[in-house]
Design a protein around this motif. Structure first.
Motif, PDB file in Angstrom:
ATOM      1  N   PHE A 478      -8.819   1.848  -0.701  1.00  0.00           N
ATOM      2  CA  PHE A 478      -8.798   0.600  -1.446  1.00  0.00           C
ATOM      3  C   PHE A 478      -7.750  -0.334  -0.845  1.00  0.00           C
ATOM      4  CE2 PHE A 478      -9.697   4.151  -4.395  1.00  0.00           C
ATOM      5  CZ  PHE A 478     -11.033   3.857  -4.661  1.00  0.00           C
ATOM      6  N   PRO A 479      -8.148  -1.222   0.057  1.00  0.00           N
ATOM      7  CA  PRO A 479      -7.175  -2.102   0.718  1.00  0.00           C
ATOM      8  C   PRO A 479      -6.384  -2.952  -0.267  1.00  0.00           C
ATOM      9  CG  PRO A 479      -9.322  -2.219   1.791  1.00  0.00           C
ATOM     10  CD  PRO A 479      -9.517  -1.461   0.513  1.00  0.00           C
ATOM     11  N   GLN A 480      -6.977  -3.266  -1.407  1.00  0.00           N
ATOM     12  CA  GLN A 480      -6.323  -4.132  -2.381  1.00  0.00           C
ATOM     13  C   GLN A 480      -5.405  -3.369  -3.310  1.00  0.00           C
ATOM     14  OE1 GLN A 480      -9.274  -2.909  -2.497  1.00  0.00           O
ATOM     15  NE2 GLN A 480     -10.246  -2.928  -4.518  1.00  0.00           N
ATOM     16  N   ALA A 481      -5.358  -2.040  -3.176  1.00  0.00           N
ATOM     17  CA  ALA A 481      -4.584  -1.225  -4.115  1.00  0.00           C
ATOM     18  C   ALA A 481      -3.090  -1.435  -3.934  1.00  0.00           C
ATOM     19  CB  ALA A 481      -4.928   0.254  -3.940  1.00  0.00           C
ATOM     20  N   GLY A 482      -2.365  -1.169  -4.995  1.00  0.00           N
ATOM     21  CA  GLY A 482      -0.913  -1.316  -4.959  1.00  0.00           C
ATOM     22  C   GLY A 482      -0.234  -0.049  -4.497  1.00  0.00           C
ATOM     23  N   THR A 483       0.843   0.314  -5.161  1.00  0.00           N
ATOM     24  CA  THR A 483       1.626   1.475  -4.747  1.00  0.00           C
ATOM     25  C   THR A 483       0.822   2.758  -4.898  1.00  0.00           C
ATOM     26  OG1 THR A 483       2.504   1.691  -6.979  1.00  0.00           O
ATOM     27  CG2 THR A 483       3.779   0.387  -5.416  1.00  0.00           C
ATOM     28  N   HIS A 484       1.273   3.783  -4.209  1.00  0.00           N
ATOM     29  CA  HIS A 484       0.739   5.148  -4.240  1.00  0.00           C
ATOM     30  C   HIS A 484      -0.564   5.305  -3.439  1.00  0.00           C
ATOM     31  CE1 HIS A 484       3.714   6.269  -7.218  1.00  0.00           C
ATOM     32  NE2 HIS A 484       3.349   5.234  -7.932  1.00  0.00           N
ATOM     33  N   THR A 485      -1.444   4.300  -3.431  1.00  0.00           N
ATOM     34  CA  THR A 485      -2.714   4.488  -2.736  1.00  0.00           C
ATOM     35  C   THR A 485      -2.993   3.360  -1.749  1.00  0.00           C
ATOM     36  OG1 THR A 485      -3.896   3.336  -4.509  1.00  0.00           O
ATOM     37  CG2 THR A 485      -3.713   5.723  -4.679  1.00  0.00           C
ATOM     38  N   GLY A 486      -2.114   2.422  -1.603  1.00  0.00           N
ATOM     39  CA  GLY A 486      -2.338   1.311  -0.690  1.00  0.00           C
ATOM     40  C   GLY A 486      -1.964   1.660   0.737  1.00  0.00           C
ATOM     41  N   PRO A 487      -2.059   0.685   1.654  1.00  0.00           N
ATOM     42  CA  PRO A 487      -1.783   0.919   3.067  1.00  0.00           C
ATOM     43  C   PRO A 487      -0.374   1.433   3.333  1.00  0.00           C
ATOM     44  CG  PRO A 487      -2.873  -1.187   2.731  1.00  0.00           C
ATOM     45  CD  PRO A 487      -2.498  -0.684   1.379  1.00  0.00           C
TER      46      PRO A 487
END
Length: 524
Positions: A478-487
């Motif tokens: 999920f490119p738009q994800a925030g902390t923990h799962t973002g880039p």
């Protein structure tokens, strides 16, 4: 303090060697006349002497003190009072004696193929060197030890029974799963299995394993968080009912469990053995909490005795790492107190351990309740990070509410009801899969039309966004994800783990309020 019941067995090889050493040799030169009277004695005299000797020996055995064996790795439920734990104490430690724990073991590389046709055997050293270690005195801050474990005791049914084949089918139908969601879970497990390293572990830099066949790895600074990555990869397998005993991925699960156990650091806290799975690259207790959940679930699902000791030791480390405010932070006993995100993982580990009948001290549970009281607002409907928040923090609120459920809040508790309304208003967040993971569990346990609507949107979105091509087939990012799962954090591996566990939410755990719902539907 004993940590596990043991029965000493004779070393037959040693006995045989000793007997061999006593073969006729120099001893034959000893005078034989000492035994001459036996040859001349009548048979009845020899028989009498023999039986007298046996009686004397039995008499000595009879009057010897019995050996008392204490098993402190199991607890039995006693109604609403939680487990009965006998002969187990955690001593209060003088803060003046505090020093940091030393490491006693180096990570072990496991590169050989693993065979799961036999019971998993993991040799754990029972005598761990005694090392002084800091343990915050929580006595003045915690509720009385006699307080019940509340909902934790109510889920002491057959551990993880919801993950059996028949129960999975039933719960999928009842709580909104579908053939498409289960197919997505299967594809995700395949992707995770393909990205397991030869030593049995995983890394957030998954491209190192697949030679760049799929992109979007986690932040390079997380490359050392191998315990966290391995735990994140294993949780979806366990959630789907896969163990090191059974399932299409039993070799994968076994390799991961062996990696975690070998990679932990053993030590003691004033005689209490611990297994430390924290790591700086994984923000310390984040890694440990995740790994402790894995060990606890694996033990609860299989009751493999080889997992009992390391799992209890991992839980012991959580107990000793609790902060003075009852929460947990990146480092054990952090002076700044706990934070809701780290607390969520530790409470889930304690809950899973309790379901597996391991020791969870009541004062630890009471402490976590006090921490949630500290960071709540709006009557318990909202939760902040380290202090109350005047605005809704979605992930903290969802995590706090789930902890409240496991720590005893009734379905009709006003704070929980308001909190559920808050989550319903937030809805599915396509930019925050971490929040979705916690919110899905809260709403699924509550059930009703709010869950049906939330589930349909989240389930269908995840099924639609799962990669279907190339080396990334079966995974999520999920490119738009925030902390923990973002880039900048866990990358594709973490995103895939969260998405898969969400699609397993129907059966990962038995519904907390199922019996209560039946009572409400059929009042006496």
């Amino acid at each position: 303090m004993a940590t596990v019941s043991e029965t000493s067995l004779p070393d037959h090889d040693l006995v045989d060697a000793t007997l061999a050493d006593e073969a006729p040799g120099a001893e034959e030169a000893a005078p034989r006349r000492r035994l001459g009277f036996l040859k001349a004695a009548p048979a009845w005299l020899i028989s009498t002497l023999f039986h007298i000797g046996v009686i004397l020996i039995l008499g000595l055995v009879t009057f010897a003190d019995p050996v008392k064996i204490v098993n402190v790795l199991s607890a039995t439920s006693n109604g609403e009072e939680g487990p009965e734990i006998e002969e187990f104490q955690i001593e209060q430690i003088d803060p003046g004696d505090m020093v940091e724990m030393e490491e006693f073991s180096e990570p072990v590389e496991l590169s050989e193929a693993l065979d799961t046709t036999e019971t998993m055997q993991v040799e754990m050293a029972m005598d761990v060197p005694s090392v002084p270690m800091e343990m915050t005195d929580l006595a003045s801050d915690m509720a009385p030890v006699a307080q019940t474990l509340q909902t934790l005791s109510s889920v002491s049914m057959t551990a993880m029974d919801s993950r059996s084949v028949d129960m999975k089918k039933k719960l999928l139908r009842e709580y909104g799963g579908s053939a498409a969601s289960e197919a997505a879970v299967t594809e995700a497990l395949k992707w995770l299995a393909l990205h397991q390293a030869p030593n049995g572990g995983w890394t957030f830099q998954h491209n190192l394993v697949c030679n760049g066949k799929c992109g979007d790895p986690g932040e390079p600074k997380r490359v050392g968080a191998v315990n966290a990555a391995t735990a994140m990869a294993l949780l979806p397998f366990l959630g789907a009912g896969q163990t090191h005993y059974a399932g299409d991925f039993k070799n994968v699960v076994r390799g991961g469990l062996l990696f975690l156990i070998a990679n932990g650091k053993k030590g003691t806290v004033r005689g209490l053995p611990v297994l430390d799975l924290s790591e700086s690259a994984g923000n310390g207790m984040y890694s440990h909490g995740l790994a402790a959940i894995v060990l606890s679930e694996a033990y609860a699902m299989t009751e493999d005795p080889a997992l009992a000791v390391p799992t209890q030791q991992a839980i012991n480390y959580i107990v000793t790492a609790q902060c003075a405010d009852g929460g947990w932070r990146y480092q054990p006993r952090d002076a700044s107190g706990g934070d809701t995100s780290v607390v969520g993982w530790q409470v889930m580990a304690l809950k899973s351990a309790y379901m597996g009948h391991l020791i969870v001290p009541p004062q630890t549970i009471n402490g976590s309740t006090l921490f949630l009281d500290k960071v709540q607002s709006n009557g318990g409907a909202m939760y902040g990070y380290q202090s109350p928040s005047t605005r809704v923090r979605p992930a903290c609120t969802a995590a706090g509410l789930l902890c409240r459920m496991y720590l005893g809040w009734d379905k009709n508790h006003p704070g929980l009801q308001k909190g559920v309304e808050t989550l319903v208003d937030i809805g599915v967040r396509k930019d925050n899969i971490y929040y979705d993971y916690y919110a899905a569990q809260v709403l699924r346990h509550v059930g009703g039309p709010e869950w049906d609507k939330f589930n349909a949107e989240l389930r269908d979105w995840l099924v639609e966004t799962q990669s279907q091509s190339g080396g990334s087939k079966g995974s999520w990012y999920f490119p738009q994800a925030g902390t923990h799962t973002g880039p900048k954090e866990g990358g594709r591996l973490a995103a895939t783990s969260f998405a898969t566990m969400i699609l397993e939410v129907y059966y990962r755990h038995m519904p907390l309020y199922a019996e209560q719902e039946e009572e409400d539907a059929f009042p006496l």
